[in-house]
Design an enzyme around this catalytic site. Structure first.
Site, PDB file in Angstrom:
ATOM      1  N   HIS A   3      33.140  34.182  13.454  1.00 26.85           N
ATOM      2  CA  HIS A   3      33.760  34.137  12.136  1.00 26.85           C
ATOM      3  C   HIS A   3      33.782  35.327  11.113  1.00 26.85           C
ATOM      4  CE1 HIS A   3      33.627  29.550  11.672  1.00 26.85           C
ATOM      5  NE2 HIS A   3      34.054  29.985  12.910  1.00 26.85           N
TER       6      HIS A   3
ATOM      7  N   ASP B 153      33.647  26.552  23.541  1.00 25.11           N
ATOM      8  CA  ASP B 153      33.810  27.178  22.299  1.00 25.11           C
ATOM      9  C   ASP B 153      32.951  28.550  22.065  1.00 25.11           C
ATOM     10  OD1 ASP B 153      34.772  27.700  19.587  1.00 25.11           O
ATOM     11  OD2 ASP B 153      34.779  25.503  19.217  1.00 25.11           O
TER      12      ASP B 153
ATOM     13  N   ASP C  61      37.219  32.811  18.652  1.00 22.21           N
ATOM     14  CA  ASP C  61      37.021  31.337  18.228  1.00 22.21           C
ATOM     15  C   ASP C  61      38.247  30.679  17.631  1.00 22.21           C
ATOM     16  OD1 ASP C  61      35.920  29.097  17.287  1.00 22.21           O
ATOM     17  OD2 ASP C  61      34.789  30.013  15.560  1.00 22.21           O
TER      18      ASP C  61
ATOM     19  N   HIS D   6      40.054  24.616  20.787  1.00 23.37           N
ATOM     20  CA  HIS D   6      40.840  24.456  19.866  1.00 23.37           C
ATOM     21  C   HIS D   6      41.798  25.374  19.602  1.00 23.37           C
ATOM     22  CE1 HIS D   6      38.495  26.565  16.886  1.00 23.37           C
ATOM     23  NE2 HIS D   6      37.279  26.304  17.672  1.00 23.37           N
TER      24      HIS D   6
ATOM     25  N   GLU E 123      39.816  21.806  14.401  1.00 28.06           N
ATOM     26  CA  GLU E 123      38.396  22.023  14.593  1.00 28.06           C
ATOM     27  C   GLU E 123      37.841  22.659  13.404  1.00 28.06           C
ATOM     28  OE1 GLU E 123      34.562  23.545  15.970  1.00 28.06           O
ATOM     29  OE2 GLU E 123      36.571  24.535  15.419  1.00 28.06           O
ATOM     30  N   GLU E 124      38.564  23.829  12.869  1.00 30.69           N
ATOM     31  CA  GLU E 124      37.893  24.706  11.978  1.00 30.69           C
ATOM     32  C   GLU E 124      37.708  23.849  10.641  1.00 30.69           C
ATOM     33  OE1 GLU E 124      36.334  27.332  12.523  1.00 30.69           O
ATOM     34  OE2 GLU E 124      37.407  28.415  14.268  1.00 30.69           O
TER      35      GLU E 124
END
Length: 385
Positions: free
Chosen positions: A325, A245, A190, A73, A224-225
């Protein structure tokens, strides 16, 4: 299959650097889409975009079905203006799930109707000279931070005069560092690192003219997030979908920053038994370091595809990320390992020919045979002695 040429680390890192330079929080991904689509076209693939910009690039194989899909993504975490505050600062709400703890101190860009402004995300009590120990004891959370705009904004009307409004997208600076020892430290690895892995695998395949038994679709999603990911980018020909990922190298996890981490399950349940087994065996056949892990607070493009009603086999390949994250760290060796495995997978022979049809009879259906395990006690004793 032909022996794939070595993955070009300079190509991989240059693509990753370029992607990190393009702000792309969910909802603000057009430029990242344009960059990636142009690179795919330069590599010789047929590229199509959905209405909102998810990318579907086809690399033809010997047969159209059962096609394989590889997905990562382009969208990242970010923030959005929730309110214009009377003190001339901005209240924020997160885009994607990430803690305000990692937003404190971040430099950021606000995309307003009149252009881009710069600013810093700060806790409400940011001055130690004023608040003393309260700086350390104040709560953590998005209601407890604000964005200080680098402009003359003493009150709410000043923000309006600048064209800043509720709903404006805020991109967080990645602040990347590429170290000589192979470590890469940045926000938004990410999943821009996953995108770079896919591009590097494709570049090597095109350079080596590697043929595949079936068509492969190289998919890049833009939501995606926030959970929608690959829900609207697949085609009926795709029978198996491998997501690339990040894995989590935190305490209690088996992920590592080196080699491939093969996810066996996430919060939505186990990944496909046969596809995951095949990927693990390919690692063994081609001397690729691999470890397995199970993720409890995690979902990927694979989950969104299945939840949207696509009856595809799914698997998840990850590069270990420390501080996911947050302030993320990965290692180039893991990215190269993933790119190598991706090539071996798409070039491998199809094992489940029945997957060419969406619905068919029992003929050719898979087995999950269970055999009684037998322990060689004598050999075990010799190994311990």
């Amino acid at each position: 299959m032909q022996n794939p040429r070595t993955i070009d680390p300079d190509y991989l890192t240059s693509r990753l650097k370029a992607l990190l330079d393009i702000p792309s929080p969910t909802g603000f991904t057009d430029e990242a889409v344009r960059y990636t689509a142009r690179e795919l076209e330069r590599l010789g693939l047929e590229v199509k975009l959905t209405r909102r910009g998810a990318i579907r690039a086809l690399r033809p194989g010997a047969a159209q079905r059962p096609a394989r899909g590889i997905v990562s993504h382009l969208d990242t975490l970010g923030a959005q203006v929730k309110a214009l505050k009377e003190n001339g600062r901005l209240e924020l709400v997160s885009i994607g799930h990430w803690s305000a703890r990692f937003a404190e101190g971040a430099r950021a860009s606000i995309f307003s109707s009149r252009g881009t402004y710069r600013g810093t995300i700060l806790p409400l009590k940011a001055s130690g000279h004023t608040f003393n120990e309260e700086v350390d004891t104040q709560p953590v959370g998005w209601p407890h931070v604000e964005l200080r705009v680098d402009a003359l904004t003493h009150q709410r009307d000043d923000l309006l005069q600048l064209g800043i409004d509720v709903g404006d997208i805020v991109a967080i600076d990645p602040q990347p560092e590429f170290l000589d020892n192979g470590f890469i430290v940045s926000r938004h690895l990410d999943d821009k690192a996953g995108v770079a892995v896919m591009l590097a695998a494709l570049e090597a395949m095109q350079r080596a003219k590697i043929e595949t038994p079936v068509d492969t679709y190289w998919l890049f999603t833009i939501g995606e997030e926030v959970g929608v990911g690959a829900s609207a980018v697949l085609v009926p020909e795709i029978a198996s979908l491998v997501a690339i990922d990040n894995g989590t190298t935190a305490t209690g996890q088996n992920s590592q920053e080196f080699g491939v981490t093969l996810a066996m399950a996430d919060q939505t349940g186990p990944f496909d038994y046969h596809l995951s087994k095949k990927l693990h065996e390919l690692c063994g056949e081609h001397a690729i370091q691999v470890q397995k892990d199970v993720f409890r607070h995690y979902r990927s493009d694979a989950a969104s595809a299945v939840e949207a009603g696509h009856d595809v086999r799914t698997a998840l390949l990850t590069f270990g990320v420390d501080g996911s994250h947050g302030y993320e760290r990965i290692h180039l060796q893991a990215l190269i390992s993933l790119a190598r495995l991706t090539i071996h997978y798409v070039a491998s022979e199809v094992q489940i020919e029945r997957d060419a049809e969406e619905v068919s009879g029992l003929r050719g259906f898979t087995h999950q045979k269970v055999h009684e395990a037998k322990q060689d006690l004598k050999a075990d004793e010799q190994a311990r002695s």
